[in-house]
Design an enzyme around this catalytic site. Structure first.
Site, mmCIF file in Angstrom:
data_model
loop_
_atom_site.group_PDB
_atom_site.id
_atom_site.type_symbol
_atom_site.label_atom_id
_atom_site.label_comp_id
_atom_site.label_asym_id
_atom_site.label_seq_id
_atom_site.Cartn_x
_atom_site.Cartn_y
_atom_site.Cartn_z
ATOM 1 N N HIS A 1 39.514 31.676 41.727
ATOM 2 C CA HIS A 1 38.371 31.253 40.741
ATOM 3 C C HIS A 1 39.674 30.408 39.682
ATOM 4 C CE1 HIS A 1 36.212 32.011 37.014
ATOM 5 N NE2 HIS A 1 35.088 32.129 38.064
ATOM 6 N N LYS B 1 29.834 42.284 36.404
ATOM 7 C CA LYS B 1 29.597 41.942 37.675
ATOM 8 C C LYS B 1 29.388 43.431 38.391
ATOM 9 C CE LYS B 1 32.212 38.025 37.611
ATOM 10 N NZ LYS B 1 31.211 36.541 37.771
ATOM 11 N N GLN C 1 35.137 40.085 42.152
ATOM 12 C CA GLN C 1 34.127 40.131 43.334
ATOM 13 C C GLN C 1 34.343 41.407 44.229
ATOM 14 O OE1 GLN C 1 31.553 38.070 43.162
ATOM 15 N NE2 GLN C 1 32.189 36.567 41.616
ATOM 16 N N ASP D 1 42.933 39.692 41.749
ATOM 17 C CA ASP D 1 41.628 39.646 40.837
ATOM 18 C C ASP D 1 40.344 40.297 41.806
ATOM 19 O OD1 ASP D 1 39.375 38.698 40.135
ATOM 20 O OD2 ASP D 1 40.009 36.434 40.252
ATOM 21 N N CYS E 1 33.250 27.279 39.799
ATOM 22 C CA CYS E 1 34.697 27.604 39.106
ATOM 23 C C CYS E 1 35.819 27.575 40.310
ATOM 24 C CB CYS E 1 34.442 29.108 38.338
ATOM 25 S SG CYS E 1 33.548 29.053 36.801
HETATM 26 N N1 PMP Z 1 37.567 35.639 39.285
HETATM 27 C C1 PMP Z 1 36.455 35.798 40.179
HETATM 28 C C2 PMP Z 1 36.880 35.969 41.600
HETATM 29 C C3 PMP Z 1 35.259 35.804 39.738
HETATM 30 O O1 PMP Z 1 34.324 35.533 40.407
HETATM 31 C C4 PMP Z 1 35.033 35.548 38.498
HETATM 32 C C5 PMP Z 1 33.564 35.504 37.656
HETATM 33 N N2 PMP Z 1 32.871 34.353 38.393
HETATM 34 C C6 PMP Z 1 36.222 35.479 37.399
HETATM 35 C C7 PMP Z 1 37.445 35.709 37.886
HETATM 36 C C8 PMP Z 1 36.282 35.184 35.982
HETATM 37 O O2 PMP Z 1 35.382 36.551 35.445
HETATM 38 P P1 PMP Z 1 34.508 36.372 34.008
HETATM 39 O O3 PMP Z 1 34.184 35.268 33.809
HETATM 40 O O4 PMP Z 1 33.790 37.754 33.828
HETATM 41 O O5 PMP Z 1 35.796 36.612 32.938
#
Ligand code: PMP
Length: 407
Positions: free
Chosen positions: A122, A225, A202, A199, A363
């Site tokens: 991401h 999430k 997910q 990270d 993203c």
């Molecule tokens: N890493 C991953 C794998 C994600 O899916 C996301 C959210 N889409 C993020 C980071 C960022 O999370 P947040 O927007 O809640 O900070």
């Protein structure tokens, strides 16, 4: 047995209609819904106890402080960390990674050092490292994945040079759903002395986490999430490492003593929690974890896997369906394209049928570049989704395919 009908009763939003159609919410990778238990807990604290934490002597302040620290303990147990000092509350995954990129970067990254991330990260696990590399004259390296969406570990030996100081990897890809072999990656990174940030944005809602068994140095995730509130997330870091890292933001709470000549810093975890935290969000996150644990993450995982397999099978029957990411270990995320139909057209048509999915670059532009597409459609499963919803989703896909004469 996981009782999805019972679970759905805790999420009244799932009974909503959009455009007069039954809502089918398949955008859980972006954010999940919150159960009544979380909303009610937060309401209770706003209505009865709201008061700033760690500062007051009075009843309300102590009540919120206790609940805030209780939530820290709930998080600690949830990810099996060894100490509460290792649980730092942030605004979310993004902030957690930025904190590490700044603070770990200040302490340990020198010119010519390398940071290794994977091609499927991401943006939140790419850009903070790029910014760090720019600041320090370090180099960002990339571990690629194959077309099935699995990391190409054969390249690790070449990429893991002694110059690599940190490896950043998603436990589960937000585009491909791949469950990455993080334990193996961590072991191999440690052999050359690199630290690893996982990270878990997910992952935490689908896979039981044990940071000590994984032996990761940092683990990050977001509350929203995981059926919890927005605006709150977690950074886990090994205590000795966090102790060797400087504070990120300065302000109240993160200090021990302030003098104009010199300030000393608070102990962990407070050293990294400057300013008034979103304590009611933190309390909500604790409640969300309590809720998820009451259902059992292993039970949730089995149920979701069945749904995922069913969805894959049904989706493959849709004409011109291209699913991105068919890793052997895959979780809850279904990104796809229907022939040459633009992803936003598919998304808009599904929306009109009441089906909420995400479209675009998700993203993760490098993943789009890998497959040579401008974007994808993503359906992502949560524990409250049902096979009937998968049917509605796939019927919707057939309708879209028909409209565009793909059959
Ligand atoms: N890493 C991953 C794998 C994600 O899916 C996301 C959210 N889409 C993020 C980071 C960022 O999370 P947040 O927007 O809640 O900070």
């Amino acid at each position: 047995m996981f009782d999805v009908a019972k679970v759905r009763k805790d999420f009244p939003i799932l009974e909503e209609q959009v455009y007069g159609k039954r809502l089918v919410y398949l955008d859980n990778g972006a954010t999940t819904q919150r159960p009544l238990q979380v909303i009610e807990k937060m309401n209770e604290y706003y209505l009865k106890y709201n008061s700033n934490v760690h500062r007051g002597v009075h009843f309300l302040s102590n009540k919120c402080t206790d609940a805030n620290e209780e939530a820290r303990e709930i998080v600690r147990k949830f990810i099996h960390a060894g100490s509460d000092k290792e649980i730092i509350f942030t605004r979310g995954t993004t902030e957690s990674i930025n904190l590490v990129a700044f603070s770990f970067g200040e302490a340990f990254i020198r010119e010519g050092d390398e940071i290794l991330v994977t091609e499927m990260e991401h943006h939140a696990n790419i850009v903070p490292w790029q910014m760090l590399c720019e600041r320090k004259g370090a180099v960002l390296k990339v571990l690629p994945f194959n077309d099935k969406g699995e990391l190409d570990l054969s390249q690790l030996d070449t990429l893991l040079t002694p110059r690599v100081k940190l490896v950043g990897v998603a436990y589960v890809s937000n585009v491909l759903g791949t469950v990455n072999p993080v334990k193996e990656l961590i072991g191999r990174a440690h052999r050359i002395g690199a630290k690893v940030l996982v990270d878990g944005a997910q992952a935490v809602q689908h896979i039981p986490i044990d940071v000590q068994a994984l032996d990761c140095d940092f683990f990050v995730f977001s509350g929203h999430k995981l059926y919890g509130p927005t605006g709150v997330g977690v950074l886990y870091g090994k205590e000795d490492l966090l102790n060797r890292m400087p504070p990120w933001q300065g302000g109240g709470e993160m200090i021990k003593e302030v003098h104009f000549e010199k300030t000393t810093y608070n102990e962990l975890p407070f050293k990294f929690e400057a300013g008034t935290p979103d304590f009611i969000g933190v309390i909500g996150l604790g409640e969300a974890i309590r809720y998820v644990e009451s259902l059992g993450l292993p039970e949730i995982a089995v149920y979701e896997q069945q749904l995922l397999d069913y969805a894959m099978e049904r989706m493959r029957q849709v004409p011109a369906m291209r699913i991105f990411g068919e890793a052997i270990r895959k979780s809850s995320v279904l990104s796809f394209a229907l022939g040459e139909i633009h992803h936003s057209d598919t998304g808009i048509l599904l929306d009109k049928m009441g089906i909420a999915v995400r479209t675009g670059q998700l993203c993760a532009e490098p993943v789009m570049q890998h497959y040579g597409v401008t974007g994808m459609v993503r359906a992502s499963i949560g524990m409250y989704n049902t096979s009937e919803e998968i049917d509605l989703f796939c019927e919707g896909l057939h309708r879209v395919a028909k409209m565009f004469k793909l059959a």
